[in-house]
Scaffold this motif. Structure first.
Motif, PDB file in Angstrom:
ATOM      1  N   CYS A   1     -13.885  -1.604   9.151  1.00 12.51           N
ATOM      2  CA  CYS A   1     -12.754  -0.806   8.647  1.00 12.51           C
ATOM      3  C   CYS A   1     -12.347  -1.320   7.272  1.00 12.51           C
ATOM      4  N   LYS A   2     -12.161  -0.384   6.342  1.00 11.17           N
ATOM      5  CA  LYS A   2     -11.833  -0.718   4.960  1.00 11.17           C
ATOM      6  C   LYS A   2     -10.583   0.046   4.526  1.00 11.17           C
ATOM      7  N   ILE A   3      -9.631  -0.657   3.960  1.00  9.26           N
ATOM      8  CA  ILE A   3      -8.426  -0.007   3.451  1.00  9.26           C
ATOM      9  C   ILE A   3      -8.759   0.698   2.138  1.00  9.26           C
ATOM     10  N   GLY A   4      -8.375   1.962   2.033  1.00 13.14           N
ATOM     11  CA  GLY A   4      -8.643   2.740   0.831  1.00 13.14           C
ATOM     12  C   GLY A   4      -7.436   3.537   0.384  1.00 13.14           C
ATOM     13  N   ASP A   5      -7.627   4.358  -0.646  1.00 13.57           N
ATOM     14  CA  ASP A   5      -6.604   5.244  -1.195  1.00 13.57           C
ATOM     15  C   ASP A   5      -5.345   4.482  -1.612  1.00 13.57           C
ATOM     16  N   PHE A   6      -5.404   3.905  -2.794  1.00 13.69           N
ATOM     17  CA  PHE A   6      -4.299   3.089  -3.302  1.00 13.69           C
ATOM     18  C   PHE A   6      -3.419   3.863  -4.291  1.00 13.69           C
ATOM     19  N   GLY A   7      -3.366   5.183  -4.126  1.00 11.59           N
ATOM     20  CA  GLY A   7      -2.590   6.000  -5.054  1.00 11.59           C
ATOM     21  C   GLY A   7      -1.109   5.696  -5.074  1.00 11.59           C
ATOM     22  N   PHE A   8      -0.566   5.244  -3.937  1.00 11.79           N
ATOM     23  CA  PHE A   8       0.863   4.912  -3.856  1.00 11.79           C
ATOM     24  C   PHE A   8       1.126   3.417  -4.019  1.00 11.79           C
TER      25      PHE A   8
ATOM     26  N   HIS B   1       0.819  -1.212   0.000  1.00 13.16           N
ATOM     27  CA  HIS B   1       0.000   0.000   0.000  1.00 13.16           C
ATOM     28  C   HIS B   1       0.850   1.258   0.000  1.00 13.16           C
ATOM     29  N   PHE B   2       1.895   1.294   0.806  1.00 11.82           N
ATOM     30  CA  PHE B   2       2.844   2.404   0.929  1.00 11.82           C
ATOM     31  C   PHE B   2       2.281   3.653   1.618  1.00 11.82           C
ATOM     32  N   ASP B   3       0.984   3.689   1.931  1.00 12.92           N
ATOM     33  CA  ASP B   3       0.454   4.881   2.605  1.00 12.92           C
ATOM     34  C   ASP B   3      -0.674   4.496   3.563  1.00 12.92           C
ATOM     35  N   LEU B   4      -0.449   3.402   4.292  1.00 10.77           N
ATOM     36  CA  LEU B   4      -1.454   2.930   5.229  1.00 10.77           C
ATOM     37  C   LEU B   4      -1.397   3.779   6.497  1.00 10.77           C
ATOM     38  N   LYS B   5      -2.483   4.489   6.784  1.00  7.71           N
ATOM     39  CA  LYS B   5      -2.562   5.386   7.938  1.00  7.71           C
ATOM     40  C   LYS B   5      -4.035   5.561   8.282  1.00  7.71           C
ATOM     41  N   PRO B   6      -4.345   6.076   9.469  1.00  4.93           N
ATOM     42  CA  PRO B   6      -5.765   6.183   9.871  1.00  4.93           C
ATOM     43  C   PRO B   6      -6.640   6.928   8.877  1.00  4.93           C
ATOM     44  N   ALA B   7      -6.122   7.974   8.238  1.00  5.47           N
ATOM     45  CA  ALA B   7      -6.934   8.751   7.300  1.00  5.47           C
ATOM     46  C   ALA B   7      -7.294   7.953   6.055  1.00  5.47           C
ATOM     47  N   ASN B   8      -6.554   6.878   5.760  1.00  2.70           N
ATOM     48  CA  ASN B   8      -6.826   6.060   4.579  1.00  2.70           C
ATOM     49  C   ASN B   8      -7.528   4.744   4.922  1.00  2.70           C
ATOM     50  N   ILE B   9      -7.985   4.624   6.160  1.00  2.10           N
ATOM     51  CA  ILE B   9      -8.762   3.456   6.566  1.00  2.10           C
ATOM     52  C   ILE B   9     -10.174   3.940   6.841  1.00  2.10           C
ATOM     53  N   MET B  10     -11.071   3.662   5.921  1.00  2.00           N
ATOM     54  CA  MET B  10     -12.425   4.162   5.999  1.00  2.00           C
ATOM     55  C   MET B  10     -13.278   3.288   6.919  1.00  2.00           C
ATOM     56  N   THR B  11     -14.314   3.894   7.503  1.00  3.31           N
ATOM     57  CA  THR B  11     -15.154   3.161   8.444  1.00  3.31           C
ATOM     58  C   THR B  11     -16.635   3.332   8.111  1.00  3.31           C
ATOM     59  N   MET B  12     -17.389   2.342   8.485  1.00  2.00           N
ATOM     60  CA  MET B  12     -18.837   2.409   8.295  1.00  2.00           C
ATOM     61  C   MET B  12     -19.498   1.410   9.242  1.00  2.00           C
ATOM     62  N   ARG B  13     -20.787   1.585   9.471  1.00  2.00           N
ATOM     63  CA  ARG B  13     -21.513   0.640  10.312  1.00  2.00           C
ATOM     64  C   ARG B  13     -22.103  -0.456   9.426  1.00  2.00           C
ATOM     65  N   ASP B  14     -21.799  -1.694   9.781  1.00  2.50           N
ATOM     66  CA  ASP B  14     -22.358  -2.855   9.085  1.00  2.50           C
ATOM     67  C   ASP B  14     -22.700  -3.881  10.157  1.00  2.50           C
ATOM     68  N   VAL B  15     -23.910  -3.779  10.707  1.00  2.00           N
ATOM     69  CA  VAL B  15     -24.268  -4.603  11.862  1.00  2.00           C
ATOM     70  C   VAL B  15     -24.349  -6.089  11.520  1.00  2.00           C
ATOM     71  N   ALA B  16     -24.483  -6.405  10.231  1.00  2.00           N
ATOM     72  CA  ALA B  16     -24.544  -7.821   9.859  1.00  2.00           C
ATOM     73  C   ALA B  16     -23.204  -8.512  10.068  1.00  2.00           C
ATOM     74  N   SER B  17     -22.110  -7.852   9.667  1.00  2.00           N
ATOM     75  CA  SER B  17     -20.790  -8.474   9.781  1.00  2.00           C
ATOM     76  C   SER B  17     -20.000  -7.978  10.987  1.00  2.00           C
ATOM     77  N   HIS B  18     -20.268  -6.748  11.426  1.00  3.90           N
ATOM     78  CA  HIS B  18     -19.540  -6.146  12.548  1.00  3.90           C
ATOM     79  C   HIS B  18     -20.563  -5.463  13.468  1.00  3.90           C
ATOM     80  N   PRO B  19     -21.267  -6.223  14.276  1.00  5.67           N
ATOM     81  CA  PRO B  19     -22.361  -5.645  15.057  1.00  5.67           C
ATOM     82  C   PRO B  19     -21.934  -4.674  16.153  1.00  5.67           C
ATOM     83  N   ASP B  20     -20.695  -4.776  16.623  1.00  5.77           N
ATOM     84  CA  ASP B  20     -20.288  -3.993  17.795  1.00  5.77           C
ATOM     85  C   ASP B  20     -19.245  -2.922  17.520  1.00  5.77           C
TER      86      ASP B  20
END
Length: 300
Positions: free
Chosen positions: A142-149, A119-138
């Motif tokens: 977290c999703k890795i994003g921004d693959f520019g590097f 990835h070369f740029d893995l950091k909190p700002a490039n790890i996106m988050t969302m609520r998905d109670v089916a797979s992550h109820p609590d």
């Protein structure tokens, strides 16, 4: 990212228009673009993650002066490992009998193996988050994003020491963000040391949420009940209060100076699963969503 889309992983930000639209001579005319755009990708249409990023979560907890519970930290750590498994194998781990295994769908060693995507740029700002109670109820998904590097690299690098070509070293060392560079591609004289995958967990684990920096490696004490295998960066993590030695040691081992001493993703996945199970068995309760995401604004 088109290749990562094939894995259909919950832990990597997906392209909604896949493959990305390539500018053609006709579409360039329609969009008022000059000929230089032909054959290029002008835009990426990606999924929306309404909870923001781990950086937003860090700021939220910092503003409220509320620590993240250890169970939450382990689950975020697991999300990162699952996402990185997709970068390495193009698939998440198989879980067989409650034990993580190398995925049967791995591309490693196949005729079409492109190598490991770094990835070369893995950091909190490039790890996106969302609520998905089916797979992550609590906890947030977290999703890795921004693959520019991002760049595909060989699975077995020829060595783990600086390249003889100064320009090559500098190019690799400058690929990413200060404070989030992996130990093996950083110049000690120029930039502070921090991990890549684990740096996000380190910053979330610290009460003051400031980066845990390590400018020089140091040999820590015993890790996970055995003598340290060598020098490691980020030994400051050992002084962070209110999280277990198990979690601190898992993070610390990812920051060994010599890459061969670091745990594999499979080892990390199994340790994380065991630690989460132990916490749940001991009665650890999940946090409330009111402290894990911003409330939606009121509308009339």
């Amino acid at each position: 990212m088109s290749r990562l889309n094939l894995a259909q992983s919950d832990h990597v930000v997906k392209l909604l228009v896949d493959p990305a639209a390539i500018i053609t001579p006709a579409s360039a005319v329609v969009e008022g673009l000059d000929a230089a755009w032909v054959g290029m990708v002008r835009r990426l249409v990606m999924e929306y993650c309404p909870s923001g990023s781990l950086s937003d979560l860090r700021r939220l907890r910092m503003a409220r002066a509320v620590r993240l519970e250890e169970l939450t930290l382990w689950r975020i750590f697991e999300c990162l490992v699952d996402g990185c498994a997709v970068l390495e194998y193009r698939s998440e781990f198989d879980i067989i009998g409650g034990i993580a295994q190398i995925p049967a769908a791995t591309v490693a060693g196949t005729a079409t193996d492109p190598g490991v995507m770094v990835h070369f740029d893995l950091k909190p700002a490039n790890i996106m988050t969302m609520r998905d109670v089916a797979s992550h109820p609590d906890t947030p998904l977290c999703k890795i994003g921004d693959f520019g590097f991002a760049s595909n690299r060989g699975r077995i690098p020829p060595n783990a020491i600086p390249n003889a070509a100064w320009a090559t070293n500098q190019r690799l060392r400058d690929r990413g963000t200060d404070n989030y560079l992996a130990p093996s591609v950083v110049n000690m004289a120029r930039k502070p040391m921090s991990g890549a995958l684990v740096k996000s967990c380190m910053s979330l684990a610290c009460y003051d949420f400031h980066p845990v920096e390590a400018h020089i490696p140091f040999t820590p004490g015993p890790l996970s009940g055995t003598p340290a295998l060598g020098r490691a960066f980020g030994t400051e993590i050992q002084g962070v209060p209110n999280i277990s030695a198990t979690l601190k040691d898992a993070i610390q081992e990812c920051l060994y100076e010599v890459p061969a001493n670091r745990p594999t993703l499979l080892t990390l996945k199994r340790r994380i699963m065991a630690s989460i199970n132990a916490l749940v068995t001991a009665g650890a309760e999940p946090e409330g969503w009111q402290d894990l995401e911003h409330l939606e604004p009121l509308t009339e």
